[in-house]
Scaffold this motif. Sequence first.
Motif, PDB file in Angstrom:
ATOM      1  N   ASP A 222       0.734  -1.298  -0.055  1.00 37.68           N
ATOM      2  CA  ASP A 222       0.085  -0.031  -0.024  1.00 37.68           C
ATOM      3  C   ASP A 222       0.955   1.297  -0.001  1.00 37.68           C
ATOM      4  OD1 ASP A 222      -3.184  -0.657   0.952  1.00 37.68           O
ATOM      5  OD2 ASP A 222      -1.715  -2.400   1.018  1.00 37.68           O
ATOM      6  N   ILE A 223       0.682   2.067  -0.953  1.00 37.25           N
ATOM      7  CA  ILE A 223       1.363   3.382  -1.124  1.00 37.25           C
ATOM      8  C   ILE A 223       0.758   4.746  -0.697  1.00 37.25           C
ATOM      9  CG2 ILE A 223       3.037   4.423  -2.925  1.00 37.25           C
ATOM     10  CD1 ILE A 223       2.560   1.780  -4.304  1.00 37.25           C
TER      11      ILE A 223
ATOM     12  N   ALA B  57      -4.687   1.210   5.828  1.00 34.86           N
ATOM     13  CA  ALA B  57      -3.739   0.759   6.698  1.00 34.86           C
ATOM     14  C   ALA B  57      -4.333  -0.100   7.902  1.00 34.86           C
ATOM     15  CB  ALA B  57      -3.133   2.049   7.301  1.00 34.86           C
ATOM     16  N   ALA B  58      -5.616   0.062   8.075  1.00 31.15           N
ATOM     17  CA  ALA B  58      -6.102  -0.765   9.368  1.00 31.15           C
ATOM     18  C   ALA B  58      -6.299  -1.935   8.961  1.00 31.15           C
ATOM     19  CB  ALA B  58      -7.671  -0.318   9.487  1.00 31.15           C
ATOM     20  N   LEU B  59      -6.176  -2.459   7.530  1.00 25.58           N
ATOM     21  CA  LEU B  59      -6.435  -3.862   7.140  1.00 25.58           C
ATOM     22  C   LEU B  59      -5.151  -4.652   6.738  1.00 25.58           C
ATOM     23  CD1 LEU B  59      -9.297  -3.561   4.623  1.00 25.58           C
ATOM     24  CD2 LEU B  59      -9.425  -4.120   6.817  1.00 25.58           C
ATOM     25  N   LEU B  60      -3.831  -3.803   7.024  1.00 28.22           N
ATOM     26  CA  LEU B  60      -2.429  -4.296   7.010  1.00 28.22           C
ATOM     27  C   LEU B  60      -2.067  -5.033   8.088  1.00 28.22           C
ATOM     28  CD1 LEU B  60      -0.810  -1.394   5.124  1.00 28.22           C
ATOM     29  CD2 LEU B  60      -2.119  -3.226   4.035  1.00 28.22           C
ATOM     30  N   GLY B  61      -1.000  -5.969   7.870  1.00 22.12           N
ATOM     31  CA  GLY B  61      -0.689  -6.767   8.898  1.00 22.12           C
ATOM     32  C   GLY B  61       0.878  -7.274   8.727  1.00 22.12           C
ATOM     33  N   PRO B  62       1.263  -8.245   9.408  1.00 17.86           N
ATOM     34  CA  PRO B  62       2.522  -8.626   9.049  1.00 17.86           C
ATOM     35  C   PRO B  62       2.718  -9.435   7.800  1.00 17.86           C
ATOM     36  CG  PRO B  62       1.933  -9.211  11.360  1.00 17.86           C
ATOM     37  CD  PRO B  62       0.742  -8.761  10.751  1.00 17.86           C
TER      38      PRO B  62
ATOM     39  N   ALA C  46      -0.212   4.427  11.195  1.00 12.51           N
ATOM     40  CA  ALA C  46      -1.262   3.151  11.396  1.00 12.51           C
ATOM     41  C   ALA C  46      -0.848   1.733  11.016  1.00 12.51           C
ATOM     42  CB  ALA C  46      -2.382   3.693  10.846  1.00 12.51           C
ATOM     43  N   ALA C  47      -0.255   1.766   9.875  1.00  9.99           N
ATOM     44  CA  ALA C  47       0.151   0.544   9.264  1.00  9.99           C
ATOM     45  C   ALA C  47       1.374  -0.270  10.150  1.00  9.99           C
ATOM     46  CB  ALA C  47       0.807   0.965   7.887  1.00  9.99           C
ATOM     47  N   ALA C  48       2.398   0.706  10.608  1.00  6.55           N
ATOM     48  CA  ALA C  48       3.210   0.021  11.739  1.00  6.55           C
ATOM     49  C   ALA C  48       2.414  -0.585  12.931  1.00  6.55           C
ATOM     50  CB  ALA C  48       4.213   1.447  12.234  1.00  6.55           C
ATOM     51  N   ALA C  49       1.514   0.021  13.131  1.00  2.00           N
ATOM     52  CA  ALA C  49       0.770  -0.388  14.368  1.00  2.00           C
ATOM     53  C   ALA C  49       0.322  -1.647  14.384  1.00  2.00           C
ATOM     54  CB  ALA C  49       0.002   0.630  14.928  1.00  2.00           C
ATOM     55  N   ARG C  50      -0.203  -1.932  12.923  1.00  2.00           N
ATOM     56  CA  ARG C  50      -0.642  -3.216  12.637  1.00  2.00           C
ATOM     57  C   ARG C  50       0.222  -4.232  12.402  1.00  2.00           C
ATOM     58  NH1 ARG C  50      -5.646  -4.274  13.674  1.00  2.00           N
ATOM     59  NH2 ARG C  50      -5.953  -5.714  11.978  1.00  2.00           N
ATOM     60  N   GLY C  51       1.400  -3.854  12.219  1.00  2.00           N
ATOM     61  CA  GLY C  51       2.844  -4.907  12.057  1.00  2.00           C
ATOM     62  C   GLY C  51       3.277  -4.874  10.714  1.00  2.00           C
ATOM     63  N   ALA C  52       2.733  -4.268   9.887  1.00  2.00           N
ATOM     64  CA  ALA C  52       3.146  -4.004   8.543  1.00  2.00           C
ATOM     65  C   ALA C  52       4.902  -3.417   8.323  1.00  2.00           C
ATOM     66  CB  ALA C  52       2.539  -3.183   7.472  1.00  2.00           C
TER      67      ALA C  52
ATOM     68  N   ALA D   4      10.381   9.803   8.303  1.00  2.00           N
ATOM     69  CA  ALA D   4      11.424   8.884   8.597  1.00  2.00           C
ATOM     70  C   ALA D   4      11.545   8.278   9.694  1.00  2.00           C
ATOM     71  CB  ALA D   4      12.642   9.720   8.276  1.00  2.00           C
ATOM     72  N   LYS D   5      11.141   8.978  10.890  1.00  2.00           N
ATOM     73  CA  LYS D   5      11.494   8.377  12.385  1.00  2.00           C
ATOM     74  C   LYS D   5      10.308   7.241  12.504  1.00  2.00           C
ATOM     75  CE  LYS D   5      13.164  12.499  14.404  1.00  2.00           C
ATOM     76  NZ  LYS D   5      13.328  13.687  15.230  1.00  2.00           N
ATOM     77  N   SER D   6       9.205   7.262  11.659  1.00  2.00           N
ATOM     78  CA  SER D   6       7.948   6.533  11.642  1.00  2.00           C
ATOM     79  C   SER D   6       8.295   5.072  10.923  1.00  2.00           C
ATOM     80  CB  SER D   6       6.757   7.341  11.535  1.00  2.00           C
ATOM     81  OG  SER D   6       6.524   8.212  12.053  1.00  2.00           O
ATOM     82  N   ALA D   7       9.500   5.069  10.188  1.00  2.00           N
ATOM     83  CA  ALA D   7       9.390   4.011   9.142  1.00  2.00           C
ATOM     84  C   ALA D   7      10.521   3.052   9.593  1.00  2.00           C
ATOM     85  CB  ALA D   7       9.798   4.633   8.008  1.00  2.00           C
ATOM     86  N   ASP D   8      10.354   1.679   9.105  1.00  2.00           N
ATOM     87  CA  ASP D   8      11.385   0.768   9.451  1.00  2.00           C
ATOM     88  C   ASP D   8      12.447   1.113   8.458  1.00  2.00           C
ATOM     89  OD1 ASP D   8       9.936  -0.746  11.131  1.00  2.00           O
ATOM     90  OD2 ASP D   8       8.787  -1.634   9.629  1.00  2.00           O
ATOM     91  N   LEU D   9      12.095   1.413   7.253  1.00  2.00           N
ATOM     92  CA  LEU D   9      13.425   1.636   6.248  1.00  2.00           C
ATOM     93  C   LEU D   9      13.236   3.014   5.731  1.00  2.00           C
ATOM     94  CD1 LEU D   9      12.805  -1.814   4.634  1.00  2.00           C
ATOM     95  CD2 LEU D   9      14.695  -1.403   5.924  1.00  2.00           C
ATOM     96  N   VAL D  10      14.298   3.729   5.368  1.00  2.00           N
ATOM     97  CA  VAL D  10      14.386   5.146   4.819  1.00  2.00           C
ATOM     98  C   VAL D  10      14.971   5.356   3.583  1.00  2.00           C
ATOM     99  CG1 VAL D  10      14.644   7.612   5.492  1.00  2.00           C
ATOM    100  CG2 VAL D  10      13.836   6.039   7.382  1.00  2.00           C
ATOM    101  N   LEU D  11      14.417   5.825   2.723  1.00  2.00           N
ATOM    102  CA  LEU D  11      14.978   6.018   1.113  1.00  2.00           C
ATOM    103  C   LEU D  11      15.097   7.689   1.175  1.00  2.00           C
ATOM    104  CD1 LEU D  11      13.560   3.356  -0.868  1.00  2.00           C
ATOM    105  CD2 LEU D  11      15.515   3.203   0.467  1.00  2.00           C
ATOM    106  N   THR D  12      16.371   8.111   1.005  1.00  2.00           N
ATOM    107  CA  THR D  12      16.238   9.638   1.130  1.00  2.00           C
ATOM    108  C   THR D  12      16.639  10.095  -0.385  1.00  2.00           C
ATOM    109  OG1 THR D  12      18.575   9.351   1.905  1.00  2.00           O
ATOM    110  CG2 THR D  12      16.517   9.984   3.497  1.00  2.00           C
TER     111      THR D  12
END
Length: 315
Positions: A157-158, A195-200, A222-228, A242-250
Amino acid sequence: MARREPLRAPAQPADDASPAEILTRIRRALPSLAPAERRVAEAVLAGPGQASELSISALGERADTSVATVMRFCRGIGITSYPQLRLSLAAAAASEHALGGERPVPGTDISATDTLSEIVSKIVYNEVRALEDTGAGLDVEALGHAVEAVAGARRVDIFGVGASAFVGQDLHQKLHRIGHMAFVWTDRHAALTAAALLGPGDVALAISHSGETEDTIEPLQAAAARGATTIALTNAARSTLAKSADLVLTTCARETPFRSGATVSRIAQLALIDCLFVGVAQRSFDATTAALQKTHGAVQRRTRRQPRRRPPAGD
């Protein structure tokens, strides 16, 4: 996919950087610098060769700030002393001169008196510079993890609004053409419900030049909270996104008042999207080739064919 600590490019000492990387590092730091430190950065970028010849107090005067601020700027970009900054700038100026010859460097923005030829020169120069700086500063390790995550995701999801929405739509179209389940959301409410429907096992990718767009930050969180697995594509490595993401592309593209949000930054974002997509496509080369051929064939018959020209009489 297990959650991982966010990956960001580590700060490196200037001694390990190439001359071109020093200027890239300064451009990349601009969004996160305090106003006075930003003036120092802008003074340096306006003329690296000239800045290399200035004393620390002279550079402070040119930037309308203090010697202490110049030193804070040095430390902020990983340089331990002002003499080291001068040496690095001198080397960078020499390198750029060798690559560019006597070509004048256009200004940073369009002026009311620019000719159309000057406008073309400035736009092309700044877009090429943004692409070069983005490539030079890209965290390839983070990109590799992003490729791995997208390639193995159940769905992608983008999220993006404004000019970033067009970049998101480009990635969605590319992934869809090679058989990956992908969605793009440009409305905040739609993004939040998705985002509410996403998960691991799912991936959420958010695009924002500033990294401070609430309509993009909130769905990613919200997606992070669901484990995505979450990926941020931004120009500001220290931003909220950036601080909210697992991976950061700059990216490394500076917007200017006349062309804010729609040109140089978008070009740099599209370049990273292409890198991500090609990395994903390469993971399943044969299947990707087959999918591209099928999707191309599906629309090829809709392409109007040019009538064959008759040869001139006597040929």
